[in-house]
Design a protein around this motif. Structure first.
Motif, PDB file in Angstrom:
ATOM      1  N   GLY A  11      32.952  67.065   9.131  1.00  0.00           N
ATOM      2  CA  GLY A  11      34.055  67.145  10.094  1.00  0.00           C
ATOM      3  C   GLY A  11      33.712  67.987  11.300  1.00  0.00           C
ATOM      4  O   GLY A  11      34.111  67.678  12.427  1.00  0.00           O
ATOM      5  N   GLY A  12      32.940  69.074  11.065  1.00  0.00           N
ATOM      6  CA  GLY A  12      32.527  69.903  12.199  1.00  0.00           C
ATOM      7  C   GLY A  12      31.629  69.148  13.156  1.00  0.00           C
ATOM      8  O   GLY A  12      31.765  69.262  14.383  1.00  0.00           O
ATOM      9  N   VAL A  13      30.688  68.383  12.590  1.00  0.00           N
ATOM     10  CA  VAL A  13      29.811  67.572  13.449  1.00  0.00           C
ATOM     11  C   VAL A  13      30.630  66.538  14.221  1.00  0.00           C
ATOM     12  O   VAL A  13      30.427  66.335  15.423  1.00  0.00           O
ATOM     13  N   VAL A  14      31.546  65.882  13.515  1.00  0.00           N
ATOM     14  CA  VAL A  14      32.398  64.892  14.196  1.00  0.00           C
ATOM     15  C   VAL A  14      33.223  65.562  15.282  1.00  0.00           C
ATOM     16  O   VAL A  14      33.383  65.026  16.388  1.00  0.00           O
ATOM     17  N   LEU A  15      33.760  66.737  14.970  1.00  0.00           N
ATOM     18  CA  LEU A  15      34.551  67.471  15.966  1.00  0.00           C
ATOM     19  C   LEU A  15      33.701  67.825  17.177  1.00  0.00           C
ATOM     20  O   LEU A  15      34.173  67.759  18.325  1.00  0.00           O
TER      21      LEU A  15
END
Length: 771
Positions: free
Chosen positions: A481-485
């Motif tokens: 999720g952090g990478v996607v964010l």
């Protein structure tokens, strides 16, 4: 000032809909087709690591709180083997048994195990409605139910129904019925906080399921046996009627009597018509006559062929002639006699007695041969007549039997059908009676297609929750999720951040980048020197960084020197010499004044340079160098001869002359956008090698367009993470009329530790080398 110098309002999406006129399409296509490289991904993660890390830590914190409040649960499992059963349906017709497929049967039994019917039985059998471990509504849930009862005025029965619904939900939540793949095994498990209770629930559910299966089988067989009693009586009457009809028909029909010797079979669907006809004597006689007639016709045709050869005098071709030994012998003797006669004639002549004797012998052989041939011919003609007469007799006999055959076959077939129907009725009666007796026995037996392979046992180890697995999964999801964010943030960010963005939007190769100032630059150095010059504008202090002056070995200073070299190289490639450099940007705050100040200082190391503060709206350079405002740009526009008296030279940089904004005069902006400014620049070119002009921003102010037309070279400054793509594209479109003069774009404020890590590492490496 002409219309071309007026500020034109561009629609909000104009830059996005109409690409800048400098865009290099081939480079743009090449950049897009190359895909996202790893270094670009790393740059995105470096730029947005803070929100990504915040997302990861926040998710882990939430999961940590959740797992802290989760109760420890246990699970117990019982294993059943369930095999499909053959349907016990019994009827008056001998139909094939219905066998359900294994998967359909397992699916049905699994749904029965999950049914509310069995769940309610287990709840009542184990008194789970009074077990607080199994079902204990929360305080909030009890309050909500109480409010519902009071508010709606519902009865106690409605409240009990809500309790039963809650019990069923709790039961369904803990129950799991799973089919083992590629087998007949079904696993029944239950999960709860009480290990002893869940074991009792699983075993009681299996016991009730087996009892229900046995009871269902017993009830169905009992009903089937009771329903078959009147049908069996009717079937007995049908058997008697069929046998009587068979006996009456056999007595009154000759064909049926003849066919009575047919073998009886239990297969009522056999070819009865073919068997009855094949056993009919009349039919057998007709078949024999047909065979004889066919043979007779063949003989007659053969004899007709021989008669035709006789009529055509082809006696030698007849098979009888060829096969007759006598004819063969006579023919051979005649050949020998003729040979002897020919030899005698040649020796003795025709009047010799021996010759005459041989002639008589030859004639006698001819007569015998002709006689034998005539006898064979008469024999063939007699055979032909006999074959013809025999054929006619057979045709007549076959015609006489034809009428009897149809009637006899019909009787035989009808008799066979009646006999088979009587046999089928009798077989059905016998089978039905046997099945009724079987039902009476099997109905009292337990279901043998369901077997318990393993009862549920009390678990000694918790089955959940898997707290470390939950936290590990949360860590993985947080990272994803952090990478996607980070990528979402990058996609939503319209600001320029890399040299690739500059090249893609402007269509020109960037002149260079200027690293962002380190935090320690924003205070006082260790030696107490201030690194920021400050100008007073409307009562507030505006910083102007002077890298070459305060910290000449810094990455920022090296970037300025690299920029100065790039500008000089670019200027040499121009057809006309570049002496006037205009430093501008799209909007304020993008660092054009910093670039102009440091660039002028860099050029002054080798050339006489003049720095002009042409941003009359915000004259920062004037206060930065502590210049007086008596003589400046506005004064020189009114009196160009004042340039000859100009001596505003900083002490630290003797080859640099700074022309400040000067004293305020009416209509200074209009004066700067007139021929006076062009004449002033021509006058300055005679005194200096390079003239650096700090211009107002291009987009909001019109005088920049006029100054761009007067400059030999234009440098556009954009600030990383501040200047938007729209603003840079708009700026390049405004400068489209002076496109040849644009030397390139400088990207200011780049965080080299994020976007250009190798660039920063190189500076760190050289800093370690001793002087």
């Amino acid at each position: 000032m002409g219309n071309s110098n007026m500020l034109t309002r561009v629609p909000k999406d104009a830059v996005l809909e109409v690409p800048p006129r400098y865009v290099n399409v081939s480079r743009l296509d090449e950049s897009e087709s190359s895909g996202m490289e790893w270094h670009h991904i790393e740059r995105i993660l470096r730029r947005h690591w803070k929100p990504s890390l915040a997302f990861l830590l926040g998710l882990e914190a939430i999961l940590l709180v959740v797992v802290a409040f989760l109760h420890t649960s246990y699970q117990s499992t019982a294993t059943l083997e369930i095999s499909p059963v053959v349907s016990e349906n019994v009827g008056l017709r001998d139909t094939s048994p219905i066998t359900p497929t294994q998967q359909d049967y397992l699916d049905t039994q699994s749904e029965i195990l999950r049914s509310d019917y069995l769940a309610i039985k287990v709840i009542r059998d184990l008194n789970l409605d009074h077990n607080t471990t199994f079902y204990s509504p929360s305080l909030i849930g009890r309050a909500i139910n109480r409010v519902k009862v009071v508010w709606s005025g519902s009865s106690k029965q409605a409240s009990d129904e809500e309790k039963i619904d809650g019990l069923l939900k709790t039961f369904r939540t803990g129950l799991a019925v799973n089919q083992v793949k590629n087998s007949r095994l079904v696993e029944v498990s239950f999960e709860s906080r009480d290990a002893q209770l869940l074991t009792s629930i699983v075993n009681d559910l299996v016991r009730l399921y087996l009892d229900d299966a046995h009871r269902s089988k017993y009830d169905s067989t009992l009903k089937a046996a009771e329903s078959l009693a009147p049908e069996l009586k009717d079937l007995k009457n049908s058997v008697d009627e069929s046998n009587q009809a068979l006996s009456d028909f056999q007595t009154t029909h000759e064909g049926a009597q003849l066919a009575g010797t047919l073998p009886q079979t239990s297969d009522a669907s056999a070819d009865s018509m073919g068997q009855a006809i094949s056993s009919n004597p009349v039919g057998v006689r007709v078949a024999q006559l047909n065979q004889q007639l066919t043979q007779s016709i063949g003989d007659r045709l053969q004899q007709e062929s021989n008669i035709r050869l006789i009529q055509e005098n082809h006696y030698d071709v007849l098979p009888q002639m060829k096969d007759s030994p006598l004819i063969q012998e006579l023919t051979q003797k005649r050949v020998d006699s003729r040979a002897q006669l020919a030899q005698a004639l040649a020796v003795y002549g025709s009047n010799n007695p021996q010759v005459r004797k041989l002639e008589q012998q030859t004639d006698e052989l001819n007569a015998q041969l002709n006689a034998e041939r005539g006898r064979i011919v008469e024999q063939i003609r007699g055979a032909y007549k006999s074959a013809k007469v025999r054929e006619d007799l057979l045709r007549k006999s076959l015609h006489d039997l034809k009428g009897q055959l149809n009637s006899s076959n019909a009787d035989a077939v009808r008799f066979d059908l009646l006999r088979r129907e009587a046999q089928a009725q009798s077989n059905l009666y016998i089978a039905t009676s046997a099945r009724i007796k079987e039902l009476a026995v099997s109905g009292s037996l337990a279901a043998n297609n369901i077997r318990v392979l393993g009862d549920a046992r009390v678990p000694f180890r918790p089955s959940g929750p898997h707290r470390f697995q939950i936290l590990g999964a949360g860590l993985l999801l947080g990272m994803i999720g952090g990478v996607v964010l980070a990528f979402v943030s990058e996609g939503m960010d319209d600001k320029i951040s890399t040299l690739a963005d500059v090249e893609r939007i402007s269509g020109m190769s960037p002149l260079g980048l200027l690293p962002a100032s380190e935090k320690k630059w924003r205070g006082t150095l260790s030696n107490g020197n201030r690194v920021l010059g400050r100008g007073q504008i409307n009562g507030r202090s505006v910083p102007v960084l002077q890298f070459l002056k305060e910290k000449p070995n810094s990455p920022e200073a090296e970037a300025i020197r690299s920029l100065e070299t790039a500008i000089r190289v670019s200027a040499q490639l121009k057809e006309n010499p570049v002496k006037t450099l205009l430093i501008t940007s799209g909007f304020p705050g993008e660092g054009k004044t910093t670039v102009a100040t440091n660039l002028a200082a860099a050029l002054s190391r080798h050339y006489k340079t003049c720095l002009i503060d042409a941003d009359l709206r915000h004259p920062v350079i004037t206060s930065t160098y502590g210049l007086k405002r008596e003589i400046g740009l506005q004064d020189a526009l009114m009196k160009p001869e004042l340039v000859d008296e100009l001596n505003n030279t900083p002490v630290e940089i003797p080859s640099l002359t700074v022309l400040g904004s000067g004293g305020a005069i009416p209509d200074a902006i209009d004066k700067m956008t007139s021929d006076s400014m062009a004449k002033l620049l021509e006058r300055l070119k005679t005194r200096f090698d390079y003239i650096v002009i700090d211009s107002p921003p291009v987009i909001p102010f019109a005088e920049s367009r006029w100054l761009s037309a007067l400059a030999d070279g234009i440098v556009v400054v954009a600030r990383a993470s501040t200047t938007t793509r729209r603003a840079l594209g708009w700026t390049m479109n405004i400068l489209g009329d002076v496109q040849p003069q644009v030397l390139g774009v400088v990207l200011n404020g780049v965080d080299i530790s994020v976007d250009y890590d190798a660039y920063a590492n190189a500076y760190r490496y050289y800093r370690t080398i001793p002087a």
